[in-house]
Design a protein around this motif. Sequence first.
Motif, PDB file in Angstrom:
ATOM      1  N   ASP A 141      11.925   3.530  -1.406  1.00 54.27           N
ATOM      2  CA  ASP A 141      10.927   2.475  -1.273  1.00 54.27           C
ATOM      3  C   ASP A 141       9.909   2.879  -0.216  1.00 54.27           C
ATOM      4  O   ASP A 141      10.242   3.040   0.957  1.00 54.27           O
ATOM      5  CB  ASP A 141      11.625   1.172  -0.890  1.00 54.27           C
ATOM      6  N   GLU A 142       8.643   3.035  -0.613  1.00 56.16           N
ATOM      7  CA  GLU A 142       7.605   3.515   0.292  1.00 56.16           C
ATOM      8  C   GLU A 142       7.077   2.405   1.186  1.00 56.16           C
ATOM      9  O   GLU A 142       6.838   1.277   0.740  1.00 56.16           O
ATOM     10  CB  GLU A 142       6.445   4.103  -0.515  1.00 56.16           C
ATOM     11  N   LEU A 153       4.064   0.705   3.286  1.00 55.70           N
ATOM     12  CA  LEU A 153       2.624   0.633   3.120  1.00 55.70           C
ATOM     13  C   LEU A 153       1.985  -0.122   4.283  1.00 55.70           C
ATOM     14  O   LEU A 153       2.608  -0.998   4.899  1.00 55.70           O
ATOM     15  CB  LEU A 153       2.274  -0.077   1.808  1.00 55.70           C
ATOM     16  N   ARG A 210       7.297  -1.360   0.067  1.00 53.98           N
ATOM     17  CA  ARG A 210       6.533  -1.806  -1.101  1.00 53.98           C
ATOM     18  C   ARG A 210       7.225  -2.956  -1.832  1.00 53.98           C
ATOM     19  O   ARG A 210       6.573  -3.930  -2.243  1.00 53.98           O
ATOM     20  CB  ARG A 210       6.344  -0.620  -2.047  1.00 53.98           C
ATOM     21  N   ALA A 250      -2.974  -3.316   0.416  1.00 52.41           N
ATOM     22  CA  ALA A 250      -1.835  -2.479   0.793  1.00 52.41           C
ATOM     23  C   ALA A 250      -2.175  -1.032   0.479  1.00 52.41           C
ATOM     24  O   ALA A 250      -2.538  -0.711  -0.667  1.00 52.41           O
ATOM     25  CB  ALA A 250      -0.582  -2.914   0.044  1.00 52.41           C
ATOM     26  N   THR A 294       9.417   6.395   3.872  1.00 49.92           N
ATOM     27  CA  THR A 294      10.190   5.682   2.843  1.00 49.92           C
ATOM     28  C   THR A 294      11.519   5.227   3.424  1.00 49.92           C
ATOM     29  O   THR A 294      11.959   5.694   4.474  1.00 49.92           O
ATOM     30  CB  THR A 294      10.471   6.579   1.621  1.00 49.92           C
ATOM     31  N   TRP A 338       7.810   1.440 -11.087  1.00 41.11           N
ATOM     32  CA  TRP A 338       7.249   0.597 -10.042  1.00 41.11           C
ATOM     33  C   TRP A 338       6.239  -0.382 -10.641  1.00 41.11           C
ATOM     34  O   TRP A 338       5.359   0.025 -11.389  1.00 41.11           O
ATOM     35  CB  TRP A 338       6.541   1.457  -8.994  1.00 41.11           C
ATOM     36  N   LEU A 358       0.352  -3.769  -6.721  1.00 39.64           N
ATOM     37  CA  LEU A 358      -0.349  -3.379  -5.510  1.00 39.64           C
ATOM     38  C   LEU A 358      -1.467  -2.391  -5.771  1.00 39.64           C
ATOM     39  O   LEU A 358      -2.387  -2.258  -4.970  1.00 39.64           O
ATOM     40  CB  LEU A 358       0.631  -2.772  -4.498  1.00 39.64           C
TER      41      LEU A 358
END
Length: 320
Positions: A170-171, A173, A246, A258, A266, A299, A303
């Motif tokens: 999960d990145e 932002l 994210r 974002a 991450t 994903w 965003l």
Amino acid sequence: MTDRTPAGPSLAQLRALIAVADCGGFGEAAAEYGVSQSTLSEAVAKLEALAGRPLLRRTPAGTVPTEAGHRALVHARAAVQAAADALLAAQEEGTLSGTLRVASFRSTATHLLPPVLAAFRARHPGVTVTLLDAEACGGGDQAVRAGRVDLSVIVADEVHDLRLTPLPHDEYLFVAPASRGTRPVTFDELSTGPLILPPYRDTCHQRVLRYLRERGVPLTGLTEVGQDSVTLSMVGHGLGVTVMPRLALLPLPPGLVALPLPEPLTRPLALAVLPQRAALPLIRAFTAAVVESVGRFRWPDDLGVGPERRPEPRPGVGPN
């Protein structure tokens, strides 16, 4: 030949110790589990007699384990869990039943787990899956170790004693008012603040702070807020900026933008279980549903910060 082996504790006595320790008192445990307080007191007293020392002590804040009690609880939980697992191990894959307790972050519970739960329920209607908040359980990895949950979504780095099944990375932002525009984010911008993060004990707070410190980014202002929705509302009203995973941002509220950080950050998500329980049919079936769902994961594009990505397994970490 006469068996001279001393009598050991009963499962009822071990369960009583666990119940009182977890609830913080005999009265609280009696109310929680629907038994009389005297029954719990008698069971714990017999267990302490066998141990030859006190396992619990009363304090102004409630009943807590002694040092000996803490050591005993580790094995009491394992013994009670093993007794229940003996029956779970005897189940057949096609006729699973029982309750599965799964802890998760709110963001992963919202966006990753629903397809898993739907597929699992369709295949195993006799199983009830209870979804719990990992933070309310004292942390997902700790809840798994203590037997309070069967599986948990966790951040996988620095966890080496649990069996892990990788989930998407999960990145993190950068989030700011939409009036900022979509130009690339710089470290200078991150240093000017004010930066709004979760409370210090939160793993996201520590991960973001470590990321900034490793890159020599000074912080001129830091505000701690416990609720993601409050943080995003504050950002929308120009009270600061934030850095969030994210999944925690979906769907992004109006008036915000974002964007990727100057260098990627991450959180490597994984589904964790005790190694000795990973092969239980019930847990193996749920893990298989997770692996299948992760293989189809895309994903959401709410965003608009980048292309769809497949999950990125970590080296050396694989499914059960």
